[in-house]
Design a protein around this motif. Structure first.
Motif, short mmCIF file in Angstrom:
data_model
loop_
_atom_site.label_atom_id
_atom_site.label_comp_id
_atom_site.label_asym_id
_atom_site.label_seq_id
_atom_site.Cartn_x
_atom_site.Cartn_y
_atom_site.Cartn_z
N SER A 30 16.46 -0.51 -12.75
CA SER A 30 15.36 -0.18 -11.88
C SER A 30 14.94 1.27 -12.08
O SER A 30 15.62 2.05 -12.71
CB SER A 30 15.75 -0.43 -10.43
OG SER A 30 16.86 0.38 -10.08
N THR A 31 13.76 1.60 -11.47
CA THR A 31 13.28 2.97 -11.53
C THR A 31 14.22 3.89 -10.78
O THR A 31 14.75 3.53 -9.73
CB THR A 31 11.87 3.04 -10.91
OG1 THR A 31 11.01 2.13 -11.61
CG2 THR A 31 11.31 4.45 -11.02
N PRO A 116 17.96 5.08 -6.52
CA PRO A 116 16.97 4.06 -6.85
C PRO A 116 15.58 4.46 -6.38
O PRO A 116 15.42 5.16 -5.37
CB PRO A 116 17.46 2.82 -6.09
CG PRO A 116 18.90 3.07 -5.83
CD PRO A 116 19.05 4.55 -5.68
N GLY A 117 14.57 4.02 -7.12
CA GLY A 117 13.21 4.36 -6.78
C GLY A 117 12.74 3.79 -5.47
O GLY A 117 11.80 4.32 -4.86
N ASP A 118 13.36 2.69 -5.00
CA ASP A 118 12.95 2.10 -3.73
C ASP A 118 13.78 2.60 -2.56
O ASP A 118 13.69 2.08 -1.44
CB ASP A 118 13.04 0.57 -3.80
CG ASP A 118 14.44 0.08 -4.16
OD1 ASP A 118 15.33 0.93 -4.41
OD2 ASP A 118 14.63 -1.15 -4.20
N SER A 119 14.61 3.62 -2.78
CA SER A 119 15.42 4.19 -1.71
C SER A 119 14.61 5.21 -0.93
O SER A 119 13.43 5.46 -1.21
CB SER A 119 16.67 4.85 -2.29
OG SER A 119 16.31 5.98 -3.06
N GLY A 122 13.12 7.84 -3.22
CA GLY A 122 11.95 7.40 -3.96
C GLY A 122 10.70 7.29 -3.11
O GLY A 122 9.58 7.38 -3.61
N GLN A 123 10.89 7.07 -1.81
CA GLN A 123 9.75 6.95 -0.90
C GLN A 123 9.37 8.28 -0.25
O GLN A 123 8.40 8.36 0.49
CB GLN A 123 10.09 5.94 0.20
CG GLN A 123 10.40 4.54 -0.31
CD GLN A 123 10.91 3.63 0.80
OE1 GLN A 123 10.40 3.65 1.91
NE2 GLN A 123 11.92 2.85 0.50
N GLU A 148 18.03 5.29 6.17
CA GLU A 148 16.81 4.54 5.91
C GLU A 148 17.11 3.07 5.68
O GLU A 148 16.37 2.18 6.13
CB GLU A 148 16.07 5.14 4.71
CG GLU A 148 14.71 4.54 4.44
CD GLU A 148 13.71 4.82 5.57
OE1 GLU A 148 12.66 4.15 5.58
OE2 GLU A 148 13.98 5.68 6.42
N GLN A 149 18.22 2.78 5.00
CA GLN A 149 18.62 1.40 4.79
C GLN A 149 18.97 0.73 6.12
O GLN A 149 18.61 -0.42 6.36
CB GLN A 149 19.82 1.33 3.84
CG GLN A 149 20.25 -0.09 3.50
CD GLN A 149 21.46 -0.10 2.58
OE1 GLN A 149 21.95 0.93 2.17
NE2 GLN A 149 21.96 -1.30 2.28
N PRO A 194 7.47 12.20 -2.57
CA PRO A 194 8.56 11.45 -3.21
C PRO A 194 9.26 12.31 -4.25
O PRO A 194 8.68 13.22 -4.84
CB PRO A 194 7.84 10.25 -3.84
CG PRO A 194 6.54 10.14 -3.12
CD PRO A 194 6.17 11.54 -2.74
N THR A 206 23.35 3.89 -5.63
CA THR A 206 22.66 3.04 -4.66
C THR A 206 23.40 2.90 -3.36
O THR A 206 22.94 2.23 -2.46
CB THR A 206 22.46 1.62 -5.24
OG1 THR A 206 23.74 1.09 -5.61
CG2 THR A 206 21.58 1.66 -6.47
#
Length: 597
Positions: A30-31, A116-119, A122-123, A148-149, A194, A206
């Motif tokens: 992943s990104t 990870p880019g969606d963490s 990344g946001q 955040e998770q 970001p 991650t």
């Protein structure tokens, strides 16, 4: 402002209050985004803002591309002021993974983590806690990702224990609670730029820090276990202005109200170090991302590669020696503080002033009783309603130091008046004050600060270099610039220092300072030379910036350590600086009258 984003935006449903399930480990497809962090005085990591991390990554990528084309090495230092004016004094030294503050010499470890880019990283999501001054301080990025998770999975409350923190975070109340003291602080979720996308081939982080190749080497910076820090004066406890709004507790009594538990005898800063693995990776591949993943790992006893002088040749020799040693399997570390780069080449050398421990002209120390009687005349009758400013007892009463500082020649009830300023004190109090000071044959009135005799200080031995170059300082366009370079090395404290026999450190030397090369600037320079010879520029004590004890610090004579800006207050333009420093020199007894002596 981030409160509008709502720390509890998704917490209305009756979700479980435990921590979210850990992420599925590490993935490489992943990104990924890169986050740079600095280590605070409590051993915790704080992320730089996204735009600062983007700038660091851009400089490194440009350096790698240039290196591939020309065969040159990676960039060695990155000035952070280009990304954020508030960080103008700070430079990251890449080989040692150290942030260096040029005006104070403060060093902090830095690291690079990949998420990870969606963490949250990344946001551009940053979670922050409210500090004692009402500002907001960011959690380390591991915690931001964790929070955040948890928010995304509709948790109402999470325990930060798995991340090493003794706190719970309540998303509904937007509060952090100390599980031991129940002390609460506000928390908030803030959206920022970001973090930069990276093409690093290292495994993505991650979840909670584990023992993988990425997490393990970067989990610490190898603090020097023999470095002692006083519990009542934590390093960097006195407002080290890393970024606006970041604060720290100044004493051990406040540690309970700081969101992080202070680790016992672990340093927030470490000696710049290259271990065998990281040096070898740099030597073979020139890849910073690979070297960063290998840096700061646990290694065998390191062998010092000393850089005795700050020149490109010596630095290159030290670097080549480190590479050869590491290729042979020998771990190494650099034993010199990274020097702030200077782009201004001096064109004329004025002088080099060396200074030793003993600068007094007197052949033998002056007896304390003789000094007191020299500058004070004894009064026959003490003023009835006047207090002694030293012991705060009535002058008509015996000295408050009659028990702790007995004298065979001075009576406890004796009162004297200073000959010039006419302020009155118990003679025994003045004797105690003098005996507790530098004992250099001089006195300073506690009331008006008038100096009697030639005041000297406790500055360690060193060297003062002066040179000039034609470039002008902001606000002084009609003249060139005088550059002063102070050299002081670490050593052992003498009898005049706070802890005789103990080592003292000398952070951030050589220190570069600047004056306009005009009439008033040259007068200040000559007075600074006098102050240097009298050991008044520096002293050994506790740093107001870092809280570190037994270190060389400035001694109330301000210097300008930046040329091109005054964002930190230590540069130009500053139209009042020369007049202010003349007043500070006069307060130390250094005036124009000294120039003819």
């Amino acid at each position: 402002m981030a409160a509008a984003q709502g720390a509890g935006g998704g917490s209305a449903s009756a979700a479980p209050s435990g921590p979210p399930a850990p992420a599925a480990g590490h993935g490489g497809g992943s990104t990924a985004v890169a986050v740079w962090e600095w280590q605070d005085e409590f051993g915790r990591w704080r992320p730089y803002r996204g735009n600062v991390c983007s700038y660091i990554e851009q400089v490194i990528q440009a350096s790698q591309q240039k290196g591939r084309r020309s065969g040159s090495g990676l960039v060695s230092s990155i000035p952070l002021g280009h990304a954020d004016p508030a960080l103008a004094p700070y430079v990251i030294d890449i080989p040692s993974l150290t942030q260096f503050r040029q005006d104070t010499g403060t060093m902090r470890a830095v690291r690079r983590h990949v998420f990870p880019g969606d963490s949250a990283a990344g946001q551009g999501v940053v979670w922050e806690w409210q500090n004692d001054e009402g500002g907001w301080s960011p959690y380390e990025m591991n915690v931001c990702v964790f929070l955040e998770q948890a928010r995304a999975t509709n948790h109402q409350r999470v325990d930060l224990g798995p991340l090493g923190y003794n706190y719970e975070v309540d998303f509904v109340a937007q509060a952090q609670t100390n599980k031991s003291t129940r002390f609460r602080r506000s928390v908030r979720r803030r959206l920022d730029a970001p973090y930069p996308v990276t093409t690093s081939t290292t495994p993505l982080h991650t979840g909670v820090g584990c023992s993988c190749q990425q997490c393990w080497p970067n989990s610490g910076t190898g603090p020097i276990t023999t470095r002692y820090r006083h519990s009542t004066n934590s390093p960097n406890s006195a407002a080290a202005h890393q970024v606006p709004g970041r604060t720290a507790s100044g004493s051990s009594s406040n540690v309970g109200f700081v969101p992080y538990n202070k680790p016992a005898l672990t340093g927030a800063r470490s000696t710049p170090r290259l271990n065998a693995q990281s040096t070898l990776v740099l030597a073979q591949t020139g890849s910073l991302s690979a070297a960063l993943a290998a840096s700061n790992g646990v290694s065998a006893q390191a062998l010092p590669v000393k850089m005795s002088k700050s020149s490109r040749v010596s630095q290159a020799l030290a670097g080549m020696t480190a590479i050869l040693m590491s290729a042979a399997g020998l771990p190494v570390h650099l034993t010199r503080v990274p020097q702030a780069a200077s782009t201004h080449k001096a064109t004329k050398k004025h002088s080099s002033v060396k200074e030793g421990r003993k600068v007094s002209k007197k052949a033998t120390p002056t007896e304390p009783e003789s000094v007191v009687k020299k500058y004070l005349e004894e009064l026959k009758g003490a003023p009835a309603d006047e207090d002694c400013m030293i012991c705060m007892e009535k002058l008509s009463s015996p000295s408050g130091y009659s028990d702790s500082c007995p004298s065979s020649s001075i009576r406890p009830e004796a009162v004297g008046r200073l000959r010039s300023c006419q302020h009155s004190f118990h003679l025994l109090c003045v004797l105690a004050m003098y005996s507790n000071g530098n004992k250099d044959g001089s006195l300073q009135c506690p009331s008006c600060k008038t100096i009697y005799g030639e005041k000297t200080g406790t500055q360690p031995k060193g060297k003062m270099e002066i040179s000039t170059f034609p470039q002008s300082l902001p606000g002084h366009k009609d003249c060139g610039t005088i550059r002063i370079v102070y050299h002081i090395s670490r050593g052992i404290q003498g009898p005049e220092h706070p802890n005789p026999g103990m080592p003292y450190t000398a952070r951030g030397f050589p220190r570069y300072c600047y004056l306009p090369d005009n009439e008033k600037g040259r007068k200040v320079l000559e007075l600074l030379k006098v102050a240097w010879k009298r050991r008044l520029i520096f002293t050994v004590g506790t740093s107001n910036t870092t809280g570190e004890s037994n270190t060389v610090v400035w001694n109330e004579i301000h210097h300008k350590t930046e040329m091109d800006s005054n964002l930190s207050g230590h540069g130009y333009p500053d139209p009042n600086y020369l007049d202010n420093v003349l007043a500070e020199l006069a307060a130390q007894g250094v005036t124009e009258d000294c120039l003819g002596q």
